[in-house]
Design an enzyme around this catalytic site. Structure first.
Site, PDB file in Angstrom:
ATOM      1  N   HIS A 113       0.102  -4.787 -20.114  1.00 47.97           N
ATOM      2  CA  HIS A 113      -1.301  -4.890 -19.688  1.00 47.97           C
ATOM      3  C   HIS A 113      -2.254  -5.044 -20.861  1.00 47.97           C
ATOM      4  CE1 HIS A 113       0.037  -2.498 -15.885  1.00 47.97           C
ATOM      5  NE2 HIS A 113       0.410  -3.763 -15.844  1.00 47.97           N
ATOM      6  N   SER A 186       2.897   6.233 -11.735  1.00 53.01           N
ATOM      7  CA  SER A 186       2.844   6.515 -10.287  1.00 53.01           C
ATOM      8  C   SER A 186       3.575   5.433  -9.501  1.00 53.01           C
ATOM      9  CB  SER A 186       1.384   6.599  -9.824  1.00 53.01           C
ATOM     10  OG  SER A 186       0.698   5.404 -10.185  1.00 53.01           O
ATOM     11  N   ILE A 211       5.751  14.485 -13.527  1.00 48.34           N
ATOM     12  CA  ILE A 211       5.463  15.869 -13.125  1.00 48.34           C
ATOM     13  C   ILE A 211       5.527  16.008 -11.608  1.00 48.34           C
ATOM     14  CG2 ILE A 211       4.117  16.509 -15.170  1.00 48.34           C
ATOM     15  CD1 ILE A 211       1.569  15.823 -13.568  1.00 48.34           C
TER      16      ILE A 211
HETATM   17  C1  BV8 Z   1      -0.799  -9.513 -10.879  1.00 48.63           C
HETATM   18  C2  BV8 Z   1      -5.264  -2.499 -17.620  1.00 48.63           C
HETATM   19  C3  BV8 Z   1      -0.614 -11.655  -9.867  1.00 48.63           C
HETATM   20  C4  BV8 Z   1      -6.672  -2.204 -17.226  1.00 48.63           C
HETATM   21  C5  BV8 Z   1      -4.039  -2.203 -15.595  1.00 48.63           C
HETATM   22  C6  BV8 Z   1       2.054  -6.457  -4.908  1.00 48.63           C
HETATM   23  C7  BV8 Z   1       1.794  -5.435  -4.017  1.00 48.63           C
HETATM   24  C8  BV8 Z   1       0.552  -4.811  -4.018  1.00 48.63           C
HETATM   25  C9  BV8 Z   1      -0.454  -5.198  -4.910  1.00 48.63           C
HETATM   26  C10 BV8 Z   1      -0.185  -6.204  -5.801  1.00 48.63           C
HETATM   27  C11 BV8 Z   1       1.056  -6.824  -5.791  1.00 48.63           C
HETATM   28  N1  BV8 Z   1       1.046  -7.763  -6.770  1.00 48.63           N
HETATM   29  C12 BV8 Z   1      -0.169  -7.757  -7.390  1.00 48.63           C
HETATM   30  C13 BV8 Z   1      -0.948  -6.819  -6.808  1.00 48.63           C
HETATM   31  C14 BV8 Z   1      -2.325  -6.516  -7.167  1.00 48.63           C
HETATM   32  C15 BV8 Z   1      -2.409  -5.527  -8.341  1.00 48.63           C
HETATM   33  C16 BV8 Z   1      -1.814  -4.188  -7.978  1.00 48.63           C
HETATM   34  O1  BV8 Z   1      -0.689  -3.877  -8.288  1.00 48.63           O
HETATM   35  N2  BV8 Z   1      -2.620  -3.380  -7.307  1.00 48.63           N
HETATM   36  C17 BV8 Z   1      -2.183  -2.050  -6.954  1.00 48.63           C
HETATM   37  C18 BV8 Z   1      -3.213  -1.032  -7.457  1.00 48.63           C
HETATM   38  C19 BV8 Z   1      -2.047  -1.979  -5.449  1.00 48.63           C
HETATM   39  N3  BV8 Z   1      -1.717  -6.033  -9.509  1.00 48.63           N
HETATM   40  C20 BV8 Z   1      -2.356  -6.887 -10.320  1.00 48.63           C
HETATM   41  O2  BV8 Z   1      -3.472  -7.297 -10.104  1.00 48.63           O
HETATM   42  C21 BV8 Z   1      -1.592  -7.332 -11.544  1.00 48.63           C
HETATM   43  N4  BV8 Z   1      -1.643  -8.778 -11.606  1.00 48.63           N
HETATM   44  O3  BV8 Z   1       0.095  -9.060 -10.241  1.00 48.63           O
HETATM   45  O4  BV8 Z   1      -1.104 -10.868 -10.927  1.00 48.63           O
HETATM   46  C22 BV8 Z   1      -1.422 -11.356  -8.630  1.00 48.63           C
HETATM   47  C23 BV8 Z   1      -2.802 -11.264  -8.714  1.00 48.63           C
HETATM   48  C24 BV8 Z   1      -3.530 -10.985  -7.544  1.00 48.63           C
HETATM   49  C25 BV8 Z   1      -2.880 -10.774  -6.335  1.00 48.63           C
HETATM   50  C26 BV8 Z   1      -1.486 -10.845  -6.284  1.00 48.63           C
HETATM   51  C27 BV8 Z   1      -0.759 -11.140  -7.434  1.00 48.63           C
HETATM   52  C28 BV8 Z   1      -2.239  -6.779 -12.800  1.00 48.63           C
HETATM   53  C29 BV8 Z   1      -2.056  -5.286 -12.853  1.00 48.63           C
HETATM   54  C30 BV8 Z   1      -2.565  -4.754 -14.203  1.00 48.63           C
HETATM   55  C31 BV8 Z   1      -3.870  -4.048 -13.993  1.00 48.63           C
HETATM   56  N5  BV8 Z   1      -4.296  -3.431 -15.256  1.00 48.63           N
HETATM   57  N6  BV8 Z   1      -4.395  -1.733 -16.765  1.00 48.63           N
HETATM   58  C32 BV8 Z   1      -7.167  -1.005 -17.980  1.00 48.63           C
HETATM   59  O5  BV8 Z   1      -6.364  -0.158 -18.448  1.00 48.63           O
HETATM   60  O6  BV8 Z   1      -8.401  -0.907 -18.073  1.00 48.63           O
HETATM   61  S1  BV8 Z   1      -3.194  -1.212 -14.549  1.00 48.63           S
HETATM   62  C33 BV8 Z   1      -3.450   0.430 -14.899  1.00 48.63           C
HETATM   63  O7  BV8 Z   1      -2.642   1.125 -13.942  1.00 48.63           O
HETATM   64  C34 BV8 Z   1      -2.964   0.939 -16.236  1.00 48.63           C
HETATM   65  O8  BV8 Z   1      -2.347  -0.010 -17.044  1.00 48.63           O
HETATM   66  C35 BV8 Z   1      -1.942   1.986 -15.837  1.00 48.63           C
HETATM   67  O9  BV8 Z   1      -0.952   2.186 -16.759  1.00 48.63           O
HETATM   68  C36 BV8 Z   1      -1.433   1.321 -14.627  1.00 48.63           C
HETATM   69  C37 BV8 Z   1      -0.492   2.010 -13.723  1.00 48.63           C
HETATM   70  O10 BV8 Z   1      -0.902   3.291 -13.512  1.00 48.63           O
HETATM   71  P1  BV8 Z   1       0.034   4.435 -14.129  1.00 48.63           P
HETATM   72  O11 BV8 Z   1       0.350   4.072 -15.535  1.00 48.63           O
HETATM   73  O12 BV8 Z   1       1.181   4.641 -13.235  1.00 48.63           O
HETATM   74  O13 BV8 Z   1      -0.953   5.628 -14.171  1.00 48.63           O
HETATM   75  P2  BV8 Z   1      -1.323   6.620 -12.975  1.00 48.63           P
HETATM   76  O14 BV8 Z   1      -2.499   7.422 -13.401  1.00 48.63           O
HETATM   77  O15 BV8 Z   1      -1.363   5.854 -11.698  1.00 48.63           O
HETATM   78  O16 BV8 Z   1      -0.055   7.583 -12.886  1.00 48.63           O
HETATM   79  C38 BV8 Z   1       0.217   8.498 -13.944  1.00 48.63           C
HETATM   80  C39 BV8 Z   1       1.533   9.136 -13.602  1.00 48.63           C
HETATM   81  O17 BV8 Z   1       1.912  10.005 -14.665  1.00 48.63           O
HETATM   82  C40 BV8 Z   1       1.488   9.982 -12.340  1.00 48.63           C
HETATM   83  O18 BV8 Z   1       2.638   9.702 -11.572  1.00 48.63           O
HETATM   84  C41 BV8 Z   1       1.536  11.432 -12.868  1.00 48.63           C
HETATM   85  O19 BV8 Z   1       2.231  12.277 -11.988  1.00 48.63           O
HETATM   86  C42 BV8 Z   1       2.316  11.240 -14.139  1.00 48.63           C
HETATM   87  N7  BV8 Z   1       2.061  12.235 -15.185  1.00 48.63           N
HETATM   88  C43 BV8 Z   1       0.884  12.830 -15.506  1.00 48.63           C
HETATM   89  N8  BV8 Z   1       1.061  13.633 -16.570  1.00 48.63           N
HETATM   90  C44 BV8 Z   1       2.365  13.520 -16.948  1.00 48.63           C
HETATM   91  C45 BV8 Z   1       3.008  12.628 -16.066  1.00 48.63           C
HETATM   92  N9  BV8 Z   1       4.322  12.320 -16.168  1.00 48.63           N
HETATM   93  C46 BV8 Z   1       5.019  12.899 -17.175  1.00 48.63           C
HETATM   94  N10 BV8 Z   1       4.470  13.757 -18.058  1.00 48.63           N
HETATM   95  C47 BV8 Z   1       3.157  14.090 -17.977  1.00 48.63           C
HETATM   96  N11 BV8 Z   1       2.634  14.970 -18.856  1.00 48.63           N
END
Ligand code: BV8
Length: 243
Positions: A113, A186, A211
């Site tokens: 990303h 997540s 976690i």
């Molecule tokens: C794309 C940069 C083609 C920005 C980010 C298929 C199905 C559904 C939706 C889609 C799909 N295909 C595409 C989509 C749309 C979209 C998407 O996925 N939407 C989701 C939200 C439904 N994807 C896109 O748009 C991607 N592009 O596919 O292009 C396309 C385009 C349009 C339509 C179709 C296809 C681009 C995605 C990239 C977006 N940019 N980041 C910025 O940072 O400002 S994503 C952003 O979320 C971050 O990069 C982050 O890393 C990422 C994922 O989140 P996580 O890293 O998992 O973080 P989160 O907080 O969610 O979870 C943290 C986890 O850690 C938790 O589980 C927690 O329990 C755990 N945790 C906490 N503490 C600890 C721990 N674990 C261990 N130890 C600890 N101490």
């Protein structure tokens, strides 16, 4: 600790998300103190938001960059880098833009990303400009040196395609991996959310470290519930002497 012993020539891949940086003080996206809390990412991390209100988006990234610059790699980042240093075949595929894997010393990294310390022309005309954690906000260039258009973060926003070279590098590695550790994600953002399935289908032993349980938990070979900064060193440190 995990169901299969890592051998010295195993290919080890880390797929990391925001959770691996939580213990460094970088807010996760969807957790209690998440970046989304108070900020609606669809209002900020999208090309539409940048087109609509570039100042607001740039201010959010400046705020995040400043926060991240005060954070340091934690024991999880360091354990991964130490394993690579010890000569193991380790590749990091990260969803994070915080540069902490690189600061820990990892070298084989796919930044799916992008990177919050990189900028590019919003008109797409010039290369990538890299700034550092030490660059004061007032010194961060705002205009493209080639055409004068606004510079934007070199980050993949929602609705934007990932760079094909990053996706193919990730796919290639996932198809040739003995151990995949999915750490701190997540598992809801695509296409990264599907990467664990690719590795599993290709024969990798998949371990999730989080976690809490996630949508990926039913697919993996082992889920280790706990903090990445505690679990990863426990898995990797015994290997360091063995190389
Ligand atoms: C794309 C940069 C083609 C920005 C980010 C298929 C199905 C559904 C939706 C889609 C799909 N295909 C595409 C989509 C749309 C979209 C998407 O996925 N939407 C989701 C939200 C439904 N994807 C896109 O748009 C991607 N592009 O596919 O292009 C396309 C385009 C349009 C339509 C179709 C296809 C681009 C995605 C990239 C977006 N940019 N980041 C910025 O940072 O400002 S994503 C952003 O979320 C971050 O990069 C982050 O890393 C990422 C994922 O989140 P996580 O890293 O998992 O973080 P989160 O907080 O969610 O979870 C943290 C986890 O850690 C938790 O589980 C927690 O329990 C755990 N945790 C906490 N503490 C600890 C721990 N674990 C261990 N130890 C600890 N101490």
């Amino acid at each position: 600790m995990i169901g299969r012993k890592i051998r010295r020539d195993d290919r080890i891949t880390i797929l990391s998300g925001a959770g691996i940086s939580a213990e460094s003080g970088v807010p996760t996206f969807r957790g209690e103190d998440g970046l989304w809390k108070g900020y609606d990412a669809t209002q900020l991390a999208t090309p539409q938001a940048f087109a609509r209100d570039p100042q607001k988006v740039l201010e959010w990234y400046t705020w995040r960059r400043k926060l991240i610059a005060e954070c340091n790699p934690n024991a999880a980042h360091n354990a991964i880098a130490a394993l690579e240093d010890a000569g193991y075949d380790v590749t990091v595929i990260t969803q994070n833009v915080d540069n902490l894997h690189r600061r820990a010393g990892s070298r084989k990294i796919v930044e799916l990303h992008g990177n919050i310390f990189k900028l590019r022309c919003s008109g797409g005309c010039s290369g990538i400009i890299t700034i550092s954690e030490e660059t004061p906000p007032e010194n961060i260039p705002r205009a493209c040196p080639a055409c004068g258009l606004l510079l934007r973060p070199h980050i993949v926003w929602f609705g934007e395609f990932l760079y094909p070279e990053d996706v193919s590098a990730a796919h290639c590695r996932l198809a040739n991996t003995d151990f995949l550790f999915i750490v701190g994600t997540s598992g809801v953002v695509h296409p990264a959310a599907s990467f664990g399935y690719l590795a599993k289908e290709a024969g990798a032993y998949v371990v999730e470290i989080n976690i809490e349980l996630t949508p990926l938990s039913e697919m993996v070979d082992a889920t280790l519930i706990g903090r990445a900064g505690e679990i990863l060193p426990k898995i990797f440190e015994p290997l360091l002497g063995a190389k």
